[in-house]
Write an enzyme that holds these catalytic residues in place. Structure first.
Site, mmCIF file in Angstrom:
data_model
loop_
_atom_site.group_PDB
_atom_site.id
_atom_site.type_symbol
_atom_site.label_atom_id
_atom_site.label_comp_id
_atom_site.label_asym_id
_atom_site.label_seq_id
_atom_site.Cartn_x
_atom_site.Cartn_y
_atom_site.Cartn_z
ATOM 1 N N ASP A 206 -42.219 41.977 -86.546
ATOM 2 C CA ASP A 206 -43.580 41.670 -86.100
ATOM 3 C C ASP A 206 -44.601 42.210 -87.111
ATOM 4 O O ASP A 206 -44.477 43.346 -87.579
ATOM 5 C CB ASP A 206 -43.799 42.348 -84.735
ATOM 6 C CG ASP A 206 -45.104 41.958 -84.077
ATOM 7 O OD1 ASP A 206 -45.257 40.765 -83.769
ATOM 8 O OD2 ASP A 206 -45.960 42.833 -83.872
ATOM 9 N N GLU B 298 -25.512 47.515 -95.132
ATOM 10 C CA GLU B 298 -24.468 48.449 -94.692
ATOM 11 C C GLU B 298 -23.757 47.931 -93.454
ATOM 12 O O GLU B 298 -22.615 48.276 -93.199
ATOM 13 C CB GLU B 298 -25.163 49.745 -94.253
ATOM 14 C CG GLU B 298 -24.912 50.961 -95.059
ATOM 15 C CD GLU B 298 -25.675 52.101 -94.392
ATOM 16 O OE1 GLU B 298 -25.325 52.518 -93.282
ATOM 17 O OE2 GLU B 298 -26.670 52.541 -95.001
HETATM 18 C C1 GLC Z 1 -47.526 39.274 -83.509
HETATM 19 C C2 GLC Z 1 -46.986 38.737 -82.211
HETATM 20 C C3 GLC Z 1 -48.117 38.643 -81.230
HETATM 21 C C4 GLC Z 1 -48.682 40.019 -81.006
HETATM 22 C C5 GLC Z 1 -49.082 40.661 -82.326
HETATM 23 C C6 GLC Z 1 -49.304 42.124 -82.170
HETATM 24 O O1 GLC Z 1 -48.432 38.423 -84.099
HETATM 25 O O2 GLC Z 1 -46.348 37.516 -82.443
HETATM 26 O O3 GLC Z 1 -47.715 38.072 -80.017
HETATM 27 O O4 GLC Z 1 -49.804 39.948 -80.178
HETATM 28 O O5 GLC Z 1 -48.077 40.535 -83.290
HETATM 29 O O6 GLC Z 1 -48.071 42.775 -82.005
#
Ligand code: GLC
Length: 553
Positions: free
Chosen positions: A217, A266
């Site tokens: 993310d 790993e």
């Molecule tokens: C990413 C996720 C989204 C979230 C953001 C903050 O863009 O896909 O849903 O709100 O990160 O974590």
């Protein structure tokens, strides 16, 4: 509490191994909205496990699960309070283990979401940092700063949160902390060795449990420019994805991914099967995204340039060419994606106000995507042709961006409505009881779009997806390889050939609003329009408006 589980077994060797990810079709499960096992109106891990046969029958290679970790849900789980625990709302760690085992036994790999840019304000580290007060070394794991102005009453810089408002929040003792997203999502300071160590350990925790990869993310956000300089621009959110900003896509992030790649390597399985990481990296250019995919970094990145391209032949051809060139340069597969939990569903994006047109184009776009070399992502519900729900009442909405007047559009709940599985009454099999709850209401019309309603109907979008994925498995020319050979085609039509040792393949897409006639290049395999629209054996093929056809050639 950390429970101990032993690693789920790897997939059996009937599934192609090693570089399985290069042409994998990966299905995104949004756990809140996929299937509710216990009837509380919220999707959960046992619900996902019970429905995995749907994904096997669909024909995907892997499942990516959005976060199911312990979280106060200020941003639907992207605010993690404990990276090694499952939120009770979604189940237990044993349920996660069961899910991975069951997926593997069905031939599906499992990718989990990792949220390293920020945590929840309820994460133990952040609570400690607040408790310890200014000057405490525990605050250095985050970005705490004094404010500007006579009394420090102004934020330390001019950065805006992606969800709107300042990217800084002031705490009781007067200092400010940085949060690129909601105030409940404090950003980690990735210059701090403890942060690096903690995430190495979190990676190992989930790899030990047997997962096959991570979706990272905000992979472009971890490192901030030295000194946190002002941007000097209002409406910063409009700059994102097209221009450089000091909190995204800084060169320092690559060191982190080189470090993680060593850990992933790993964990390569005994038969050589790799564990992977896919970056959510919104960068100004596809070439900048490719930097995350150098051979010693991550494996894939979402192709957001493709996702944001309109239904236009020239624009699509250009982005396909650019993506392939950029990815080939680093020997990474291109990826293709049309929908996810953050954007308006593509059937609605392409509709221009006409739902039937939207679905036609969505199906045509899917066949185009699945014919391109590389890996493709499917977002839950697109296989049912679900439209965006645009009329959710304000009081049921939960997207944190909805409650702020600037920043991201705040309409992300519309693509997160729980899936319809069966039956005549809401929640249409999402939960175990007819008439039971679902955390967002489903439109009544979804009874005709449920998995049960579409199964066995050859004209349905679900059977169309199943056929497309079955053909893709049978014809190695789809997905594999590095390029497309463009064929001459009338204006508004894209046609290309894919070559493989086991036979060629041609794909043509009519992006215009009228039928076009093409010389037939081979034996038709599949069409996105009505099944009988494309006849076999004829010298010429009429391609209906907004449709795609595949041929073996
Ligand atoms: C990413 C996720 C989204 C979230 C953001 C903050 O863009 O896909 O849903 O709100 O990160 O974590």
């Amino acid at each position: 509490m950390t429970q101990h589980v032993t690693a789920a077994p790897a997939l059996t060797d009937s599934v192609p191994t090693r570089e399985w990810w290069r042409d994998a079709v990966i299905y995104q499960v949004y756990p809140r909205s996929f299937a509710d096992g216990n009837g509380d109106g919220m999707g959960d891990l046992p619900g996902v496990t019970a429905r995995l046969p749907h994904l096997r029958d669909l024909g995907v290679d892997a499942v990516w699960l959005s976060p199911f970790y312990a979280s106060p849900q200020a941003d639907a789980g992207y605010d993690v309070a404990d990276y090694r625990a499952v939120d009770p709302m979604f189940g237990t760690l044993t349920d996660a283990d069961d899910l991975v085992r069951e997926a593997h036994s069905l031939g599906l790999r499992v990718i989990v979401d990792l949220v390293p840019n920020h945590c929840s304000d309820q994460h133990e580290w952040f609570k400690q940092a607040l408790r310890e007060g200014p000057g405490s070394p525990l605050r250095d794991r985050f970005h705490f700063r004094p404010g500007k102005g006579d009394d420090g009453e102004l934020p330390p810089n001019d950065w805006e949160s992606i969800f709107g408002g300042p990217a800084w929040t002031r705490v009781e003792d007067g200092s400010w902390y940085l949060h690129l997203f909601a105030p409940e999502q404090p950003d980690f300071n990735w210059d701090h060795p403890a942060v690096k160590d903690e995430f190495r350990s979190i990676l190992r925790f989930w790899l030990d449990l047997g997962i096959d990869g991570f979706r990272i993310d905000v992979a472009h956000g971890l490192v901030k420019a030295e000194g946190l300089p002002d941007i000097g621009h209002e409406e910063q959110v409009k700059l994102l994805g097209s221009q450089a900003v000091p909190y995204f896509d800084q060169d320092g992030v690559h060191e982190i991914y080189r470090d993680w790649r060593k850990i992933l390597d790993e964990y390569t399985r005994e038969d050589g099967t790799e564990r992977i990481a896919v970056a959510e990296a919104w960068t100004p250019t596809v070439e900048r995204s490719a930097l995350y995919l150098r051979p010693d970094e991550l494996h894939q990145a979402f192709n957001f340039e493709y996702l944001t391209t309109e239904w236009d032949a020239d624009a699509l051809r250009a982005v396909i060419d650019r993506s392939l060139a950029a990815m080939n340069a680093v020997d990474a597969p291109a990826t293709w994606v049309l929908s996810n939990h953050d954007v308006v569903r593509h059937s609605t994006r392409f509709a221009d106000g006409d739902e039937a047109r939207g679905l036609r184009r969505a199906r045509a776009a899917t066949l185009l995507m699945l014919a391109l070399p590389g890996s493709a992502y499917i977002y839950q519900g697109e296989e049912l042709g679900l439209p965006e729900v645009t009329d959710l009442p304000d009081e049921v909405r939960q997207d944190p961006a909805f409650f702020r007047s600037t920043g991201q559009d705040g309409t992300r709940d519309g693509c997160r409505v729980p899936l319809p599985w069966s039956g005549e009454r809401a929640p249409f099999g999402f939960g175990p009881v007819a008439g039971g709850p679902s955390w967002l209401p489903q439109p009544d019309s979804w009874k005709d779009l449920s998995v049960a309603a579409q199964t066995g109907d050859p004209a349905s979008t679900l059977e169309f997806y199943r056929s497309a994925l079955a053909v893709r498995r049978e014809h190695p020319a789809l997905g594999a390889g590095r390029g497309v050979e463009w064929l001459e085609a009338p204006e508004g039509v894209l046609a290309f050939r894919r070559t493989s040792a086991t036979g060629d393949f041609v794909c043509a897409v009519n992006l215009t609003s009228s039928p076009v006639t093409l010389p037939t290049p081979g034996t038709p395999l599949l069409a996105s329009a009505e099944a009988d629209a494309v006849a076999a054996g004829a010298d010429e093929t009429v391609l209906p408006a907004d449709s795609t056809v595949w041929w073996a050639a």
